[in-house]
Write an enzyme that holds these catalytic residues in place. Structure first.
Site, PDB file in Angstrom:
ATOM      1  N   CYS A   1      -4.377 -19.157  19.977  1.00 10.59           N
ATOM      2  CA  CYS A   1      -4.537 -17.894  20.712  1.00 10.59           C
ATOM      3  C   CYS A   1      -3.431 -16.936  20.265  1.00 10.59           C
ATOM      4  O   CYS A   1      -2.289 -17.352  20.133  1.00 10.59           O
ATOM      5  CB  CYS A   1      -4.368 -18.109  22.220  1.00 10.59           C
ATOM      6  SG  CYS A   1      -5.613 -19.163  22.926  1.00 10.59           S
TER       7      CYS A   1
ATOM      8  N   THR B   1       0.813  -1.224   0.000  1.00 10.98           N
ATOM      9  CA  THR B   1       0.000   0.000   0.000  1.00 10.98           C
ATOM     10  C   THR B   1       0.841   1.265   0.000  1.00 10.98           C
ATOM     11  O   THR B   1       0.471   2.271  -0.607  1.00 10.98           O
ATOM     12  CB  THR B   1      -0.900   0.021   1.267  1.00 10.98           C
ATOM     13  OG1 THR B   1      -1.741  -1.112   1.220  1.00 10.98           O
ATOM     14  CG2 THR B   1      -1.760   1.261   1.335  1.00 10.98           C
TER      15      THR B   1
ATOM     16  N   THR C   1       2.617 -10.416  14.367  1.00 14.15           N
ATOM     17  CA  THR C   1       1.477 -10.912  13.628  1.00 14.15           C
ATOM     18  C   THR C   1       0.610  -9.711  13.272  1.00 14.15           C
ATOM     19  O   THR C   1       0.565  -8.739  14.030  1.00 14.15           O
ATOM     20  CB  THR C   1       0.763 -11.993  14.486  1.00 14.15           C
ATOM     21  OG1 THR C   1      -0.049 -12.761  13.661  1.00 14.15           O
ATOM     22  CG2 THR C   1      -0.024 -11.441  15.629  1.00 14.15           C
TER      23      THR C   1
HETATM   24  N1  ASP Z   1      -2.664  -5.444   0.407  1.00 14.04           N
HETATM   25  C1  ASP Z   1      -1.557  -4.648   0.858  1.00 14.04           C
HETATM   26  C2  ASP Z   1      -0.298  -5.497   0.843  1.00 14.04           C
HETATM   27  O1  ASP Z   1      -0.092  -6.268   1.719  1.00 14.04           O
HETATM   28  C3  ASP Z   1      -1.811  -4.116   2.219  1.00 14.04           C
HETATM   29  C4  ASP Z   1      -0.701  -3.247   2.769  1.00 14.04           C
HETATM   30  O2  ASP Z   1       0.268  -2.932   2.138  1.00 14.04           O
HETATM   31  O3  ASP Z   1      -0.799  -2.833   3.914  1.00 14.04           O
HETATM   32  O4  ASP Z   1       0.457  -5.410  -0.097  1.00 14.04           O
END
Ligand code: ASP
Length: 343
Positions: free
Chosen positions: A281, A16, A168
């Site tokens: 968990c 992103t 995570t």
């Molecule tokens: N879908 C994107 C990715 O993992 C989400 C992100 O970059 O935060 O490439």
């Protein structure tokens, strides 16, 4: 290159952070790296020398695969002597998997490898990308007594520095997208950039970096749920492509006591399949034998995943299988912390 200031290699894989909206489809898609750097003129004010390299085709991290991990590990190996630190821009979706994989692939790493990304594209007015990127570069540049402060694969996101293989992804929406439920954070960024040196990984001795690129992906993940179908468990455990499996059990490592289930596990072990018990968990540890519902797993020799994440367990399996670890020592080696991934 300028003298004395740290040299940082910025590796852009996609995610992103560097995406723009496609006007026709409305989807977010990766755009080229030059534009990314243009959007952050602040980078030129940092007290370090930044060189950059990008995937030929930047990807959404959902497309991340073993080939990309090998590429990243080999790239770091090739440039290891020339740079003081590495920052990898990566989508957040699979960042914890990549950070875990790289931690195993880079044995004796003594320089920082910092994964980062963002929840909003860098061009967005409210973006979290700038702070994440700038602070990651600062973390990778930190030095003390002539040595890098951070000497491991870590992940920086929303003011927090984590050990990569302990993380995570917890939120698809919050800027605070990651957590490290079973290990303290390595640093925080507020008015001051604070590093918790007592928690940093200390590489054993002064050994030469060893890069392992042979990974074996014949591994699987089975998350238990009440009412799970025996036929489905059978087809997974009897798959000829299965060499090792992460069993995501309940609570402190507990599983059903049905005979059909235990027999399938026992048969798989006798065929040489490595089974690791990891809790589903997000926090806490497997304690095999604490409850009656985990005693049989212990008796039949399941590997104790302790407090490892599933991301780290899967990539550790790929790494150990790829390294040709013998079935005799597999359990002992898995149960040993190799890069600080388990307690
Ligand atoms: N879908 C994107 C990715 O993992 C989400 C992100 O970059 O935060 O490439």
């Amino acid at each position: 290159m300028k003298n004395k200031v740290p040299n940082i290699l910025l590796i852009y894989t996609g995610g992103t952070i560097g995406m723009v909206q496609d006007y026709e489809s409305g989807h977010l898609k990766a755009f080229d790296f030059e534009k990314l750097v243009e959007n952050i003129p602040e980078l030129y004010q940092l007290d370090c020398e930044i060189h950059s390299v990008s995937f030929d085709r930047p990807i959404d991290s959902s497309d991340m695969n073993l080939g990309h991990w090998k590429f990243l590990a080999s790239l770091i190996e090739r440039h290891y002597d020339r740079f003081d630190g590495f920052v990898i821009l990566h989508g957040s979706d699979t960042m914890s998997y990549s950070a875990s994989a790289l931690s195993f692939m880079l044995e004796n790493l003594a320089k920082p490898v910092v994964f980062t990304g963002s929840q909003l594209p860098i061009g967005d007015l409210r973006t979290d990308a700038k702070e994440n990127l700038i602070t990651s570069i600062q973390v990778a540049s930190l030095r003390k007594g002539g040595h890098p402060v951070v000497q491991e694969v870590c992940l920086y996101f929303e003011n927090t520095l984590y050990r990569g293989n302990r993380t995570t992804k917890m939120s698809a929406e919050q800027f605070q997208a990651f957590d490290s439920p079973n290990f303290p954070v390595l640093g925080t960024s507020g008015v001051h950039l604070r590093i918790m040196e007592e928690y940093l990984w200390k590489p054993p001795g002064r050994k030469k970096l060893q890069v392992h690129t042979d990974l074996d992906n014949r591994v699987g993940l089975l998350k238990l749920f009440p009412g799970i179908h025996p036929g489905w468990v059978r087809s997974l455990l009897e798959s000829p492509e299965l060499k090792a499996l992460v069993l995501e059990s309940y609570g402190a490592g507990n599983a059903p006591t049905d005979t059909w289930f235990l027999t399938l596990l026992k048969d798989a072990i006798s065929r040489g399949v490595q089974l690791v018990n990891v809790t589903q968990c997000p926090g806490g540890s497997v304690l095999m034998g604490k409850y009656k519902t985990s005693a049989s797993l212990d008796e039949m020799g399941l590997i104790d995943g302790k407090d490892i994440t599933s991301e780290a367990a899967l990539t550790k399996l790929m790494y150990l299988l790829g390294s040709g670890v013998s079935s005799k020592s597999f359990k002992t080696i898995f149960e040993t912390s190799l890069r600080g991934e388990m307690t």
